[in-house]
Design an enzyme around this catalytic site. Structure first.
Site, PDB file in Angstrom:
ATOM      1  N   ASN A   9       0.866  -1.179   0.000  1.00 49.86           N
ATOM      2  CA  ASN A   9       0.000   0.000   0.000  1.00 49.86           C
ATOM      3  C   ASN A   9       0.901   1.226   0.000  1.00 49.86           C
ATOM      4  O   ASN A   9       1.466   1.584   1.026  1.00 49.86           O
ATOM      5  CB  ASN A   9      -0.894  -0.016   1.256  1.00 49.86           C
ATOM      6  CG  ASN A   9      -1.758   1.241   1.351  1.00 49.86           C
ATOM      7  OD1 ASN A   9      -1.800   2.043   0.411  1.00 49.86           O
ATOM      8  ND2 ASN A   9      -2.433   1.417   2.477  1.00 49.86           N
ATOM      9  N   LYS A  11       0.055   4.196  -0.342  1.00 51.23           N
ATOM     10  CA  LYS A  11      -0.652   5.396   0.167  1.00 51.23           C
ATOM     11  C   LYS A  11      -0.426   6.549  -0.825  1.00 51.23           C
ATOM     12  O   LYS A  11      -0.349   6.292  -2.029  1.00 51.23           O
ATOM     13  CB  LYS A  11      -0.191   5.708   1.586  1.00 51.23           C
ATOM     14  CG  LYS A  11      -0.321   4.467   2.497  1.00 51.23           C
ATOM     15  CD  LYS A  11      -0.147   4.729   3.947  1.00 51.23           C
ATOM     16  CE  LYS A  11      -0.305   3.409   4.713  1.00 51.23           C
ATOM     17  NZ  LYS A  11      -0.193   3.547   6.149  1.00 51.23           N
ATOM     18  N   HIS A  96      -9.585   1.303   4.893  1.00 51.93           N
ATOM     19  CA  HIS A  96      -8.331   1.559   5.621  1.00 51.93           C
ATOM     20  C   HIS A  96      -8.602   2.552   6.750  1.00 51.93           C
ATOM     21  O   HIS A  96      -9.417   3.468   6.601  1.00 51.93           O
ATOM     22  CB  HIS A  96      -7.276   2.104   4.645  1.00 51.93           C
ATOM     23  CG  HIS A  96      -5.900   2.084   5.232  1.00 51.93           C
ATOM     24  ND1 HIS A  96      -5.476   3.038   6.125  1.00 51.93           N
ATOM     25  CD2 HIS A  96      -4.869   1.215   5.083  1.00 51.93           C
ATOM     26  CE1 HIS A  96      -4.226   2.751   6.488  1.00 51.93           C
ATOM     27  NE2 HIS A  96      -3.835   1.648   5.874  1.00 51.93           N
ATOM     28  N   GLU A  98      -6.983   5.003   7.725  1.00 52.09           N
ATOM     29  CA  GLU A  98      -6.759   6.407   7.353  1.00 52.09           C
ATOM     30  C   GLU A  98      -7.989   6.977   6.654  1.00 52.09           C
ATOM     31  O   GLU A  98      -8.319   8.151   6.827  1.00 52.09           O
ATOM     32  CB  GLU A  98      -5.500   6.512   6.464  1.00 52.09           C
ATOM     33  CG  GLU A  98      -4.238   6.295   7.284  1.00 52.09           C
ATOM     34  CD  GLU A  98      -3.062   5.703   6.531  1.00 52.09           C
ATOM     35  OE1 GLU A  98      -3.062   5.685   5.287  1.00 52.09           O
ATOM     36  OE2 GLU A  98      -2.127   5.238   7.219  1.00 52.09           O
ATOM     37  N   GLU A 168      -5.229  -4.438  10.828  1.00 46.32           N
ATOM     38  CA  GLU A 168      -4.224  -3.392  10.995  1.00 46.32           C
ATOM     39  C   GLU A 168      -4.529  -2.610  12.268  1.00 46.32           C
ATOM     40  O   GLU A 168      -5.342  -1.669  12.228  1.00 46.32           O
ATOM     41  CB  GLU A 168      -4.241  -2.429   9.808  1.00 46.32           C
ATOM     42  CG  GLU A 168      -3.938  -3.062   8.469  1.00 46.32           C
ATOM     43  CD  GLU A 168      -3.365  -2.057   7.485  1.00 46.32           C
ATOM     44  OE1 GLU A 168      -2.264  -2.288   7.002  1.00 46.32           O
ATOM     45  OE2 GLU A 168      -4.009  -1.027   7.228  1.00 46.32           O
ATOM     46  N   GLY A 174       2.546   2.862  10.833  1.00 47.04           N
ATOM     47  CA  GLY A 174       3.503   3.951  10.658  1.00 47.04           C
ATOM     48  C   GLY A 174       4.223   4.368  11.926  1.00 47.04           C
ATOM     49  O   GLY A 174       4.860   5.423  11.958  1.00 47.04           O
ATOM     50  N   SER A 214       3.530  -1.532  10.613  1.00 46.23           N
ATOM     51  CA  SER A 214       4.981  -1.596  10.871  1.00 46.23           C
ATOM     52  C   SER A 214       5.575  -2.966  10.596  1.00 46.23           C
ATOM     53  O   SER A 214       6.510  -3.391  11.289  1.00 46.23           O
ATOM     54  CB  SER A 214       5.298  -1.128  12.303  1.00 46.23           C
ATOM     55  OG  SER A 214       4.921   0.223  12.463  1.00 46.23           O
TER      56      SER A 214
HETATM   57  P1  13P Z   1       3.011   0.810   7.760  1.00 44.50           P
HETATM   58  O1  13P Z   1       3.544  -0.489   7.200  1.00 44.50           O
HETATM   59  O2  13P Z   1       3.732   2.011   7.246  1.00 44.50           O
HETATM   60  O3  13P Z   1       2.905   0.766   9.244  1.00 44.50           O
HETATM   61  O4  13P Z   1       1.523   0.964   7.193  1.00 44.50           O
HETATM   62  C1  13P Z   1       0.657  -0.095   7.311  1.00 44.50           C
HETATM   63  C2  13P Z   1      -0.541   0.216   6.510  1.00 44.50           C
HETATM   64  O5  13P Z   1      -1.308   1.104   6.854  1.00 44.50           O
HETATM   65  C3  13P Z   1      -0.759  -0.559   5.283  1.00 44.50           C
HETATM   66  O6  13P Z   1      -2.050  -0.390   4.802  1.00 44.50           O
END
Ligand code: 13P
Length: 258
Positions: A9, A11, A96, A98, A168, A174, A214
């Site tokens: 992903n 983003k 997601h 976010e 997640e 992150g 992460s």
């Molecule tokens: P990170 O791997 O940067 O923690 O992000 C995970 C994520 O949100 C994947 O969709």
């Protein structure tokens, strides 16, 4: 143990040129391997055509990061599942955290997006996960249960066979602090038990449940060796070919050892 699925992903990252370089680097490397892992790359919308063109000739598939809950029409700025299908996109992340946090997406909207995708035979990668506060209050199982029930449990068995779930935990995204393999395994087993109760053992066993938050080359192998962790949804570590390839290698190692 399910086949491993590793999803990148990206983003909202990368210039067009950087996207071209990253996709080429990953494709060139994995095309020299006898790959058993299902690799999916989800770049931002403007790079989907680039992704799906490469995917045609490589061992990875192309996915989107979101889609509209509506059919085509007067929805300025939205992208429909039909448009994704036209670009030969095979997967799409939905729900997601976010999107839930910054764009106020609800379980009801996510359920509609899943329907749109399944209508177009695009596999939804449905995200769930709790906030730190919810885990600290011991509410994490209830939160994830309602996310799963409200986004997915209207589907019939045939539809459910075409779904991927990604757990997640929001506190792990992150932050550099991943869920421990034991914490992730506990939640994945819980999610699988919910699916089993509603859809039976066969569908529950076959449904890939990915871990995200992460996940990196250092912790991937230990996470993927857990019984109910069928792969990863990778954010930051998917933005560098070297890191993403190491994570795919970890998945391949687990498959070979089983
Ligand atoms: P990170 O791997 O940067 O923690 O992000 C995970 C994520 O949100 C994947 O969709």
């Amino acid at each position: 143990m399910n086949p491993k699925v590793i999803v990148a992903n990206w983003k909202m990252n990368k210039s067009f040129e950087e996207a071209e370089d990253l996709i080429s680097e990953i494709a060139e490397a994995i095309d020299q391997w006898t790959l058993q892992t299902q690799v999916v790359i989800c770049p931002p919308f403007p790079y989907l055509e680039l992704g799906s063109d490469h995917a045609d000739e490589s061992q990875f598939s192309c996915g989107a990061q979101n889609c509209s809950e509506f059919d085509n029409g007067a929805y300025t700025g939205e992208v429909s599942a039909e448009m994704l299908e036209g670009l030969e996109v095979d997967f799409c992340i939905v729900g997601h955290s976010e999107r839930r946090a910054y764009f106020n997406e609800t379980n009801v909207q996510i359920a509609k997006k899943i329907d749109q995708l399944l209508k177009r035979t695009i596999i939804p990668i449905v995200c769930c996960g709790e906030k730190l506060e919810e885990r600290n209050n011991n509410n994490h199982f209830d939160i994830v249960k309602s996310q799963i029930e409200e986004t997915l449990f209207h589907l019939d068995n045939d539809m459910m066979e075409n779904v991927i779930i990604a757990y997640e935990p929001i506190w792990a995204i992150g932050t550099g602090v991943n869920a421990t393999p034991a914490q992730a395994q506990e939640m994945h087993a819980f999610i699988r038990s919910l699916i089993e109760k509603k859809y039976g053992t066969q569908i529950a066993y076959n449904l890939p449940i990915l871990y995200g938050g992460s996940c990196n080359p250092m912790n991937a192998l230990e996470l993927f060796t857990q019984n109910d962790i069928d792969g990863g949804l990778i954010g930051g570590a998917s933005l560098k070919a070297e890191n993403f390839l190491s994570i795919i290698e970890a998945a391949e190692t687990v498959i070979k050892e089983n």
